[in-house]
Design a protein around this motif. Structure first.
Motif, PDB file in Angstrom:
ATOM      1  N   GLN A  45      68.429  11.215  49.783  1.00  0.00           N
ATOM      2  CA  GLN A  45      67.465  10.389  50.525  1.00  0.00           C
ATOM      3  C   GLN A  45      66.349  11.208  51.158  1.00  0.00           C
ATOM      4  O   GLN A  45      65.196  10.772  51.195  1.00  0.00           O
ATOM      5  CB  GLN A  45      68.173   9.574  51.603  1.00  0.00           C
ATOM      6  N   CYS A 186      73.852   4.343  52.990  1.00  0.00           N
ATOM      7  CA  CYS A 186      73.652   5.032  51.717  1.00  0.00           C
ATOM      8  C   CYS A 186      74.942   5.667  51.228  1.00  0.00           C
ATOM      9  O   CYS A 186      74.920   6.651  50.484  1.00  0.00           O
ATOM     10  CB  CYS A 186      72.556   6.088  51.859  1.00  0.00           C
ATOM     11  N   TRP A 257      68.205   5.945  42.987  1.00  0.00           N
ATOM     12  CA  TRP A 257      68.376   5.211  44.235  1.00  0.00           C
ATOM     13  C   TRP A 257      67.882   3.796  44.005  1.00  0.00           C
ATOM     14  O   TRP A 257      66.712   3.580  43.673  1.00  0.00           O
ATOM     15  CB  TRP A 257      67.589   5.878  45.361  1.00  0.00           C
ATOM     16  N   TRP A 270      59.193   4.410  48.758  1.00  0.00           N
ATOM     17  CA  TRP A 270      60.189   5.109  47.950  1.00  0.00           C
ATOM     18  C   TRP A 270      59.990   4.881  46.453  1.00  0.00           C
ATOM     19  O   TRP A 270      60.392   5.705  45.636  1.00  0.00           O
ATOM     20  CB  TRP A 270      61.590   4.676  48.369  1.00  0.00           C
TER      21      TRP A 270
END
Length: 487
Positions: A45, A186, A257, A270
């Motif tokens: 992340q 996460c 992700w 992102w």
């Protein structure tokens, strides 16, 4: 190579351009508080976030919070919050420094400082990568309350646990004005967003409050293999970076992700860093569990029985590649509706290529741990779906028979195999009550109701297939069975 200069702000000019942080350290104000400073967050992340800020801007620096141990925290502080990611693949080593950490905190040492940070309206996302145990959830998804946790939630004790930090942090934020916030789990938990929402609602109920309307809990799916950092990795990171690093992390080239796009307070771009923003994470989660994690388990159990130490070694067993491709195409693909534009077999090829990377150091015994917790999500869903469709999942049954043989505690050459499992005692007791034959093995373990639902335990066709494969493994061993099955 002897390195005397250590990573830090003063050392950045010594780094080659491709090794420098994507954003200038200290230039980005904090917008994310992250609980958990472990290797996975720093290789996943944090890298996505730095890349997103470099591409699209925004005040999305990360305040990294170490829940208990100070070790990583202190090493990062000694390096001005900088660390490097060493990527290991066929193209050689590559290291890059990461500078997205805009602050550091220690929850056990300063829990009220962490609460104040969560209450800060500049923080719009609280994300987490902690151990599953840290959430204090029971098998039924309910919060495991004891006197200590109750005291933390009610204010009678400092809020040092994850549930207390979240619940009392939200209460502190509400008292400060209640700016919108996203809590972003996460961790590799199924339906992680809804599960953490349930945890927070239960924790707030104990604290005498309810959940406000401006808090979101999106689901996520994360994927990157991040091996433990060894002394050799530290040496190689220094060689690739050009300066020493007290706290490098190691990762494979692949990363993914998938994020449910619900962020009332905003988020980094992102998608500009390659993340997949979607309204439904579930298809990605199912695909990973069934087409990646189950293949990992197949390599672990059959490889361990055959005496192979590494997952990459297991893949080199004659016939293993053919067997796994049949497993993917004939058992897994019919049981999965993949996301648009993705095929199960294509995804599976990527998985096999990743697992062949010897640099990752994944040991069969390590992947084989906690089988009773993993198999219901990784394998039994596929088996149940195929049986409801009237098919006998031949290859999935072989993998399950491999676990059953592994649970006996002996490899094909007689070497001991570790049964590192929360139900190890239950398994040993079940095995002791049946003869050590293929039929006795299958009957014993299908009777462990904590793992096998009644519909599978009573399925005569599945039982017959498991006995057949258990017999093949007992007579010929895993290596010969895999080779013969692939013909």
């Amino acid at each position: 190579m002897t390195v005397t200069t250590m990573l830090g702000l003063a050392a950045l000019p010594r780094l080659a351009a491709q090794c420098r942080p994507a954003v200038p350290p200290g230039d980005v104000r904090p917008g994310i508080l992250h609980l958990g400073l472990g290797a996975f967050h720093r290789a996943h992340q944090a890298v996505y976030t730095e890349t997103a800020v470099a591409a699209a801007g925004g005040d999305w620096g990360i305040v990294g919070v170490a829940p208990r141990s100070r070790d990583v925290l202190d090493r990062l502080r000694a390096q001005d919050r900088l660390y490097s990611v060493l990527t290991l693949g066929d193209g050689g080593d590559h290291a890059r420094a990461v500078g997205i950490l805009s602050g550091l905190a220690h929850a056990a040492g300063d829990p009220y400082g962490v609460l104040a940070a969560i209450a800060d309206p500049g923080i719009r996302i609280v994300s987490l990568t902690v151990t599953e145990k840290a959430y204090r959830l029971g098998p039924d998804g309910r919060l495991l309350l004891d006197d200590e946790l109750r005291a933390q939630l009610t204010g009678a004790a400092p809020p040092v646990s994850v549930p207390a930090l979240l619940a009392r942090g939200l209460l502190a934020r509400r008292a400060a004005g209640g700016a919108p916030l996203t809590v972003l789990c996460c961790d590799n938990l199924q339906s992680n967003g809804p599960r953490i929402r349930g945890l927070v609602e239960q924790a707030l109920e104990v604290a005498g409050a309810g959940l406000g309307p401006d808090v979101a809990f999106p689901a996520t799916m994360v994927d990157r293999i991040v091996p433990a950092t060894s002394a050799d990795h530290v040496r190689r990171a220094a060689a690739a970076l050009g300066v020493g690093d007290r706290v490098p992390v190691v990762a494979e080239p692949f990363h993914q992700w998938v994020i449910e796009d619900r962020f009332p307070g905003g988020r980094p771009d992102w998608a500009a860093a390659g993340a997949i923003l979607t309204t439904d994470v579930a298809p990605w989660e199912t695909l990973k569990l069934r087409a990646l994690n189950s293949v990992h388990s197949a390599c672990a159990y059959l490889g361990a029985l055959a005496g192979r130490e590494m997952i990459s070694d297991a893949l080199e067993l004659p016939g293993m590649g053919v067997l796994l491709r049949r497993f993917l195409a004939e058992d897994i693909a019919p049981s999965v509706t993949p996301p648009p534009g993705v095929t199960v077999t294509g995804y599976g090829e990527t998985v096999l290529n990743r697992f062949a990377n010897r640099e990752l150091g994944h040991r069969t015994h390590q992947v084989a741990m906690d089988g009773t917790q993993k198999l219901p999500h990784r394998l039994l869903g596929t088996i149940a779906d195929r049986r409801r469709a009237g098919a006998v999942p031949v290859w999935a049954a072989l993998v399950l028979a491999g676990w059953m043989r592994f649970a006996r505690g002996y490899a094909d050459d007689g070497a001991a195999l570790p049964l590192d499992d929360p139900l190890a005692g239950r398994i040993r007791a079940a095995l002791a009550g049946q003869p050590d034959t293929p039929r006795g093995l299958v009957d014993a373990l299908l009777g462990v109701h904590e793992v096998f639902p009644a519909e599978l335990a009573a399925d005569a066709a599945l039982r017959t297939e498991l006995i057949r494969w258990s017999g093949e493994l007992a007579r010929h061993g895993a290596a010969a069975t895999v080779a013969a099955a692939a013909r």
